[in-house]
Design a protein around this motif. Structure first.
Motif, mmCIF file in Angstrom:
data_model
loop_
_atom_site.group_PDB
_atom_site.id
_atom_site.type_symbol
_atom_site.label_atom_id
_atom_site.label_comp_id
_atom_site.label_asym_id
_atom_site.label_seq_id
_atom_site.Cartn_x
_atom_site.Cartn_y
_atom_site.Cartn_z
ATOM 1 N N PRO A 51 0.812 -1.222 0.000
ATOM 2 C CA PRO A 51 0.000 0.000 0.000
ATOM 3 C C PRO A 51 0.843 1.269 0.000
ATOM 4 N N ASP A 52 2.098 1.179 0.461
ATOM 5 C CA ASP A 52 2.965 2.351 0.474
ATOM 6 C C ASP A 52 3.259 2.873 -0.931
ATOM 7 N N LEU A 53 3.054 2.028 -1.943
ATOM 8 C CA LEU A 53 3.322 2.441 -3.322
ATOM 9 C C LEU A 53 2.126 3.142 -3.957
ATOM 10 N N PHE A 54 1.043 3.301 -3.210
ATOM 11 C CA PHE A 54 -0.200 3.875 -3.753
ATOM 12 C C PHE A 54 -0.736 4.979 -2.844
ATOM 13 N N GLN A 55 0.107 5.943 -2.521
ATOM 14 C CA GLN A 55 -0.276 6.980 -1.567
ATOM 15 C C GLN A 55 -0.416 8.372 -2.177
ATOM 16 N N GLY A 56 -0.076 8.536 -3.430
ATOM 17 C CA GLY A 56 -0.149 9.846 -4.054
ATOM 18 C C GLY A 56 -0.514 9.726 -5.521
ATOM 19 N N TYR A 57 -0.317 10.803 -6.252
ATOM 20 C CA TYR A 57 -0.580 10.777 -7.694
ATOM 21 C C TYR A 57 0.262 11.844 -8.379
ATOM 22 N N ARG A 58 1.019 11.405 -9.386
ATOM 23 C CA ARG A 58 1.802 12.335 -10.194
ATOM 24 C C ARG A 58 1.775 11.877 -11.644
ATOM 25 N N PRO A 59 1.347 12.740 -12.575
ATOM 26 C CA PRO A 59 1.406 12.368 -13.987
ATOM 27 C C PRO A 59 2.846 12.113 -14.405
ATOM 28 N N VAL A 60 3.037 11.135 -15.230
ATOM 29 C CA VAL A 60 4.339 10.871 -15.845
ATOM 30 C C VAL A 60 4.181 11.120 -17.326
ATOM 31 N N LEU A 61 4.902 12.096 -17.821
ATOM 32 C CA LEU A 61 4.745 12.516 -19.208
ATOM 33 C C LEU A 61 5.848 11.922 -20.072
ATOM 34 N N ALA A 62 5.447 11.313 -21.154
ATOM 35 C CA ALA A 62 6.408 10.751 -22.091
ATOM 36 C C ALA A 62 6.953 11.866 -22.991
ATOM 37 N N SER A 63 8.051 11.589 -23.631
ATOM 38 C CA SER A 63 8.648 12.552 -24.562
ATOM 39 C C SER A 63 8.686 11.957 -25.960
ATOM 40 N N HIS A 64 8.732 12.849 -26.928
ATOM 41 C CA HIS A 64 8.914 12.488 -28.330
ATOM 42 C C HIS A 64 7.631 11.989 -29.004
ATOM 43 N N ALA A 112 9.802 7.975 -25.001
ATOM 44 C CA ALA A 112 10.505 7.490 -23.811
ATOM 45 C C ALA A 112 9.886 8.081 -22.552
ATOM 46 N N VAL A 113 10.139 7.411 -21.436
ATOM 47 C CA VAL A 113 9.782 7.931 -20.119
ATOM 48 C C VAL A 113 11.030 7.936 -19.258
ATOM 49 N N GLU A 114 11.063 8.864 -18.314
ATOM 50 C CA GLU A 114 12.201 8.996 -17.405
ATOM 51 C C GLU A 114 11.897 8.243 -16.115
ATOM 52 N N LEU A 115 12.764 7.307 -15.753
ATOM 53 C CA LEU A 115 12.625 6.555 -14.503
ATOM 54 C C LEU A 115 13.717 6.999 -13.543
ATOM 55 N N SER A 116 13.317 7.386 -12.324
ATOM 56 C CA SER A 116 14.286 7.907 -11.358
ATOM 57 C C SER A 116 15.062 6.808 -10.656
ATOM 58 N N PRO A 149 16.278 7.653 -18.899
ATOM 59 C CA PRO A 149 15.261 7.615 -19.961
ATOM 60 C C PRO A 149 15.160 6.210 -20.543
ATOM 61 N N VAL A 150 13.943 5.687 -20.619
ATOM 62 C CA VAL A 150 13.730 4.322 -21.092
ATOM 63 C C VAL A 150 12.738 4.352 -22.261
ATOM 64 N N PRO A 151 13.064 3.715 -23.385
ATOM 65 C CA PRO A 151 12.123 3.680 -24.513
ATOM 66 C C PRO A 151 10.827 2.966 -24.118
ATOM 67 N N VAL A 152 9.707 3.573 -24.441
ATOM 68 C CA VAL A 152 8.416 2.948 -24.158
ATOM 69 C C VAL A 152 8.277 1.642 -24.930
ATOM 70 N N ALA A 153 8.817 1.609 -26.138
ATOM 71 C CA ALA A 153 8.734 0.394 -26.949
ATOM 72 C C ALA A 153 9.354 -0.794 -26.242
ATOM 73 N N GLY A 154 10.400 -0.556 -25.442
ATOM 74 C CA GLY A 154 11.023 -1.639 -24.700
ATOM 75 C C GLY A 154 10.173 -2.098 -23.534
ATOM 76 N N ILE A 155 9.563 -1.158 -22.841
ATOM 77 C CA ILE A 155 8.725 -1.510 -21.691
ATOM 78 C C ILE A 155 7.467 -2.245 -22.146
ATOM 79 N N LEU A 156 6.855 -1.765 -23.248
ATOM 80 C CA LEU A 156 5.598 -2.333 -23.733
ATOM 81 C C LEU A 156 5.815 -3.292 -24.906
ATOM 82 N N GLN A 157 6.934 -3.952 -24.901
ATOM 83 C CA GLN A 157 7.268 -4.882 -25.984
ATOM 84 C C GLN A 157 6.329 -6.079 -26.027
ATOM 85 N N GLN A 158 5.933 -6.582 -24.851
ATOM 86 C CA GLN A 158 5.118 -7.797 -24.789
ATOM 87 C C GLN A 158 3.624 -7.502 -24.636
#
Length: 780
Positions: A679-692, A737-741, A757-766
């Motif tokens: 539950p500690d991972l679901f305590q707030g909300y922040r948009p994550v904006l992709a680039s390109h 891509a999206v930026e992962l901290s 920065p991580v390519p979205v195509a790699g994350i959503l490959q499957q």
């Protein structure tokens, strides 16, 4: 207060009892569910599959497992560390079979002398001291009455006899005339009924839980559930029917010891839950509306409007004008009894005839933009509705000026009852009529939504989610319920039409040529439903087509069916199964859109399960579920198949194709488990904006504890595909891509991504969705 991380709705009935529900608890625990959520379980009309027709509020329904079944379910839940949420029905009781309802039987037998006379909402003066029961085929059927075993009978209907009202040799008609009730033709209910109903359902009679003794007796069994530790929370059905919803909810909070409470409240766009409501939120239709529109392509609106205009031989439907008309038709038709009762409450000092007062009251209610007011909350809504009614009907302006100050007084019966009535007209005129007439895109005509709002921009979605996290973090979110017009996967497929409007227009044109129905807008609704629910049985589609046509009430109705029109509708559905040309058109369109529909479904599911709020999974929807309106959405389903599939996933068998229904089970289980276990991972909300390139096709947000502040501690990160047809046409994700901290693990694939920065195509490959969690924690 104990609160759920998630819920799973089970429809309890004689064919799936509380004992059966108890047996499913280990599977639900494995799925990741936190609380079991039960449909109504108090004693209802025998054979009722839904339980909203409670006949005896003092006992858990023996057909549903009885008190022993509730104990078994609660014990199983406790053993697995889970909570229990139960749906309750305070507004009305079932009276279809009077002998099954001791309160109603007493009322009919003793009239105003019954100890339950004040529990029901009866206008005795209208009936000259008798309650009107609309069960006869016609008033001439009084000659068919019989007296037997101390009862008055009409075919299968049984009614009590008042003490001393029968002697040997008396005719049944004479006996009837001595009773505290009057049996009348069912057609008289619309304008002559003298008891409050649930909407226009004659067999559901309203009760007055605003009287404390009625509340206490109607909730004694509910109180026992909390006193005995059997239940943890409640879902309140139809609070808008109550005389004082806020007061009721305060009493309910006290009775339950401050337990978690949700209300089945429909919030229109821009409307907020009244601050005085002692509850944690709604049952989630507002969330459903936002999610659906996020995945509808705004670029398709103009083309679908043009198609709608073509089908109507002119201009596209004007939704505002349509609902004004349908609500007014309902107020003048099936709910005229309620409007006339309001008119009779207008004081003589207003110098208004009953007909004139009824005309003005109906116009105000038709102009209402929301279901009801909760005076003083909503005073401006009432004032604006009166002003709108005066603009629509200038001839009523003076009458409305006279009525407004009377309607603004909630302490009077007129002021209270007006608030109870407006929601009835809204529900019947909009959800149950206009939603079957406004047919440009079926996704949009869902309970709790305004179908004139076509789509939702990504930035507006993020704004609404941040607001939800701030103001209603414990409100339920949902995608499918026992009341939805179309289930989540049916809508997900229909939503693709907004990305392919030209292809849909051509497909519809072909279907209309092969299997025509003489009502263009209805054809659009029907064929979208067939496409959305496919594959479906002939029986299911025929039942839906008949219901939809009669609800629309354009070419046929429930009370006066047009046999010729309905035969054409039936023939069109039959053609799906009997004409290979029609079947080919259906199957080709489904095949062309299948991968896009699956992407929409998976995105909807993951977004709903991870967004702010408490996610509910409606029974069976962890697999594809392409249901239509009730009772289709209450069909039985196979738990064993789901349990076997979940075990295979847990053993490492991943779906090879994301169109496999096991992928939806994967998404559902991993999201539910993460919400419950971390539950500690679901305590707030922040948009994550992709680039390109394809940034607008990605919906992403971080639910970390400090998610409201840029750079805060990362939490669960959701990524979902939006508008998949457009994404494919644009060449896919390319350099998006999206930026992962920090390094994050995908709960669906097990792969790790980032930091950086991580390519979205790699994350959503499957899969078209991903659920990432920081790797420096226990994500089991």
């Amino acid at each position: 207060m104990k609160t759920p991380a998630s819920t799973y709705r089970l429809q309890i009935r004689s064919s799936f009892t509380l004992f059966d529900a108890a047996a499913t608890v280990p599977y639900l625990k494995s799925l990741g569910v936190d609380w079991v959520y039960l449909s109504p379980i108090l004693t209802a009309e025998r054979g009722s599959d839904h339980g909203y027709d409670v006949t005896d509020p003092s006992l858990v329904d023996p057909e549903r497992g009885g008190p022993e079944g509730l104990l078994a379910l609660s014990s199983a839940a406790r053993e697995h560390g889970m909570g229990v949420l139960v749906d309750i029905v305070p507004n009305h009781v079932g009276v279809a079979s009077p002998a099954q309802n001791p309160w109603w039987w007493s009322l009919l037998q003793e009239g105003r002398g019954s100890p339950y006379a004040e529990a029901f909402d009866v206008d005795w003066d209208l009936g000259a001291g008798r309650i009107r029961i609309p069960v006869l085929g016609s008033d001439d059927d009084l000659g068919l009455l019989e007296v037997a075993d101390g009862e008055l009978r009409y075919y299968g209907h049984r009614f009590p006899l008042a003490a001393g009202s029968y002697s040997d040799g008396d005719s049944p008609r004479a006996v009837h005339d001595r009773q505290h009730y009057e049996l009348v033709s069912w057609r008289r209910a619309d304008s002559e009924l003298n008891y409050r109903r649930f909407f226009a359902v004659n067999t559901l009679a309203g009760i007055r839980v605003e009287d404390r003794w009625v509340f206490d007796q109607a909730h004694a069994e509910v109180k026992r559930w909390f006193d005995d530790g059997l239940v943890d929370g409640l879902r309140v059905d139809h609070p808008d029917g109550l005389a004082d919803p806020a007061g009721y909810l305060r009493w309910l909070k006290d009775l339950s010891g401050g337990a978690y409470v949700l209300v089945e409240k429909i919030l229109e766009p821009g409307e907020e839950l009244p601050a005085e409501f002692a509850c944690e939120g709604t049952t989630g239709y507002d969330a459903l509306a936002d999610l659906d529109r996020l995945l509808v392509d705004p670029a398709g609106e103009a083309a679908l409007d043009a198609l709608d205009a073509q089908l109507r031989s002119g201009e596209p439907a004007d939704y505002a004008a349509m609902i004004l008309g349908t609500k007014r038709a309902v107020a003048d038709g099936m709910l005229r009894s309620e409007i006339l009762r309001l008119a009779r409450l207008v004081p003589a000092s207003a110098s208004l005839s009953e007909d004139v007062a009824a005309d003005a009251l109906a116009q105000v209610i038709a102009a209402f933009p929301v279901y009801r007011t909760y005076l003083p909350t909503g005073e401006e809504v009432l004032r604006e509705a009166c002003a709108a009614a005066a603009r629509q009907r200038p001839d009523l302006a003076d009458v409305l000026d006279a009525l407004l100050p009377l309607l603004l007084k909630p302490e009077t019966e007129l002021g209270r009852r007006f608030q109870q009535t407006s929601g009835m007209v809204m529900a019947k005129g909009v959800e149950d009529t206009a939603f079957y007439r406004y047919t440009r895109l079926g996704t949009l005509t869902e309970v709790g939504a305004d179908p004139s709002h076509f789509s939702l921009a990504l930035d507006e979605f993020h704004r609404r989610m941040a607001e939800r996290q701030e103001s209603l973090p414990l409100s339920m979110t949902t995608l499918t319920t026992h009341d939805t017009k179309r289930s989540e996967d049916t809508r997900a497929r229909i939503s693709v039409i907004a990305e392919l409007p030209d292809q849909w227009a051509a497909t519809l044109d072909t279907l209309r040529g092969l299997a025509p129905v003489p009502d263009g807008p209805f054809e659009n609704l029907l064929w979208q439903a067939v496409i959305g629910a496919w594959p479906a049985s002939r029986e299911r589609l025929q039942a839906y087509a008949e219901k939809a046509a009669r609800e629309a009430a354009n070419s046929t109705t429930w009370t006066d069916p047009d046999e010729e029109f309905e035969s054409r509708v039936k023939a069109a559905v039959d053609a799906v199964f009997d004409d290979a040309r029609v079947a080919t058109v259906i199957e080709d369109f489904v095949a062309r859109t299948d991968r896009f529909a699956a992407a929409n479904s998976l995105s909807l599911k993951l977004l709903q399960l991870t967004m702010p709020g408490v996610p509910d999974v409606y029974q069976g929807t962890e697999f594809w579920d392409r249901s239509l309106a009730d009772p289709d959405n209450r069909r039985a389903f196979d738990f064993e198949r789901r349990e076997t599939a979940l075990a295979a996933l847990d053993a490492g068998t991943s779906p090879a194709d994301f169109r496999d229904e096991a992928t939806k089970l994967l998404v559902t289980s991993r999201a539910l488990r993460l919400r419950r276990n971390r539950p500690d991972l679901f305590q707030g909300y922040r948009p994550v904006l992709a680039s390109h390139a394809a940034a607008d096709h990605l919906v992403a947000f971080d639910r970390g504890a400090d998610g409201s502040r840029t750079g805060g501690a990362p939490g669960a990160l959701t990524l979902a595909t939006r508008l998949p047809v457009g994404l494919e046409r644009a060449g896919g994700w390319r350099d998006t891509a999206v930026e992962l901290s920090t390094a994050m693990r995908d709960e669906l694939t097990g792969r790790t991504h980032g930091p950086g920065p991580v390519p979205v195509a790699g994350i959503l490959q499957q899969y078209p969705v991903a659920l990432l969690a920081p790797v420096n924690g226990d994500n089991a």
